[in-house]
Scaffold this motif. Structure first.
Motif, short mmCIF file in Angstrom:
data_model
loop_
_atom_site.label_atom_id
_atom_site.label_comp_id
_atom_site.label_asym_id
_atom_site.label_seq_id
_atom_site.Cartn_x
_atom_site.Cartn_y
_atom_site.Cartn_z
N LEU A 178 18.64 -56.71 -115.89
CA LEU A 178 18.80 -57.79 -114.56
C LEU A 178 17.96 -58.88 -114.81
O LEU A 178 18.35 -60.48 -115.30
N SER A 179 16.87 -58.68 -115.70
CA SER A 179 15.54 -60.40 -115.69
C SER A 179 15.83 -60.54 -117.04
O SER A 179 15.63 -61.73 -117.50
N TYR B 292 19.11 -61.69 -117.92
CA TYR B 292 20.04 -62.43 -117.45
C TYR B 292 20.14 -62.98 -115.84
O TYR B 292 20.42 -63.93 -115.82
N ARG B 293 18.71 -63.15 -115.86
CA ARG B 293 17.63 -63.61 -114.65
C ARG B 293 17.05 -64.54 -114.42
O ARG B 293 15.39 -63.50 -114.87
N LYS B 294 16.62 -65.48 -114.65
CA LYS B 294 15.64 -65.90 -114.85
C LYS B 294 14.49 -65.65 -114.10
O LYS B 294 13.10 -65.25 -114.18
N ARG B 295 15.19 -66.15 -111.82
CA ARG B 295 14.19 -65.69 -111.13
C ARG B 295 14.03 -64.36 -110.96
O ARG B 295 12.72 -64.69 -110.61
N VAL B 296 14.73 -63.74 -111.41
CA VAL B 296 14.05 -61.60 -111.76
C VAL B 296 13.50 -61.67 -112.43
O VAL B 296 11.82 -61.05 -112.10
N ARG B 297 13.14 -62.37 -114.11
CA ARG B 297 12.74 -62.74 -114.61
C ARG B 297 10.73 -62.92 -114.34
O ARG B 297 10.20 -61.87 -114.67
N ASP B 298 11.52 -63.68 -113.67
CA ASP B 298 9.50 -64.57 -113.45
C ASP B 298 8.96 -63.64 -112.33
O ASP B 298 8.12 -63.69 -111.94
#
Length: 286
Positions: A79-80, A82-88
């Motif tokens: 999921l991280s 594809y989603r920068k907020r999740v990655r951050d």
């Protein structure tokens, strides 16, 4: 089953389970860890050690717990991607600690880093003078990435106006005295060519600990017996020397002849050879 044997069996089983789960999660778990990966590794290890040592715990409960936890980590990491907020949120983001050559003390305090720790991280990058740094970021893994000021950056071929040379990774063709045919095929060589190159240096394959072919097609070897000196190939430097001699001869012929047409032919070909040497020199120099 005796307790010691039960512990040993559980240890082997969980070693296999942890190995498979680590393979599932990928090499990222083996690199510098983020906060999330650090906590994940500790939790999985704690589950395994608890079930191994505590014989009252059912072994399948531990295996299910590790598998569920590992799959959850894998899903969050996917999921991280594809989603920068999740990655951050999961991996964190870099913090600028030096900008325009100035240390940002507030950002250092925010990350609980002292000046000594910043200097230590910079020394790990072979930077011993803070005044040489233009920009630096404290990465989520705890390492520091630094951009030197222009005057302190290494000189590149482009800076010197030299022709760039694109090199490919060397191919290992001999390992522990054994020929690796797949690597030879990859670079379009065969055993006959390899044997001929070894014969030039009077070396037998059995004496070679490691043999590699670079992007220019030159073979370099390391022998089992380190006392034996291996001579470097002189083919490319010799070819360059012959080209220079040919160019000098053409210029000499142009000066020596009285025929105007011959003089022009010699001079023109000398210039063509000079241009060719300019392009080939980076490849032919040893």
């Amino acid at each position: 089953m005796p307790d010691w044997l039960d512990v040993a069996v559980r240890g082997v089983i969980f070693l296999i389970v942890l190995f498979l789960m680590t393979k599932l999660l990928g090499k990222k778990q083996l690199s510098e860890l983020s906060f999330f990966e650090y906590v994940s590794g500790i939790t999985i290890g704690s589950i395994a050690s608890e079930v191994i040592i505590n014989l009252d715990k059912k072994i399948w409960n531990g295996i299910i717990g590790i598998v569920v936890f590992s799959v959850s980590i894998l899903l969050i990491e996917i999921l991280s991607l594809y989603r920068k907020r999740v990655r951050d949120l999961v991996e964190g983001s870099g913090t600028v600690v030096i900008k325009d050559g100035k240390v940002l003390e507030e950002n250092l305090k925010k990350e609980n880093y002292s000046t000594d720790e910043l200097l230590q991280l910079l020394r790990g990058k072979d930077i011993f003078n803070l005044s040489e740094v233009e920009y630096a970021v404290l990465e989520p893994s705890g390492s520091v990435s630094a951009l030197l000021k222009k005057d302190y950056r290494p000189v590149t071929r482009k800076d010197l106006g030299l022709t760039s040379v694109n090199e490919k990774e060397p191919q290992t063709v001999i390992m522990d005295g054994e020929i690796l045919d797949e690597a030879l095929t990859t670079i379009g060589k065969n055993r006959g060519w390899l044997q001929a190159e070894l014969d030039k240096q009077n070396i037998s394959i059995e004496n070679v600990f490691l043999g590699q072919i670079d992007s220019y097609g030159a073979l370099t070897v390391d022998l089992f017996d380190d006392k034996i000196e291996v001579s470097e190939s002189q083919e490319r430097p010799l070819l360059l020397a012959n080209m220079k001699k040919c160019q000098a001869d053409l210029e000499l012929f142009a000066l020596a002849t009285e025929s105007e047409s011959a003089k022009n032919i010699y001079a023109e070909n000398a210039k063509k050879l000079e241009k060719s040497m300019q392009k080939l020199t980076p490849y032919l120099k040893s």
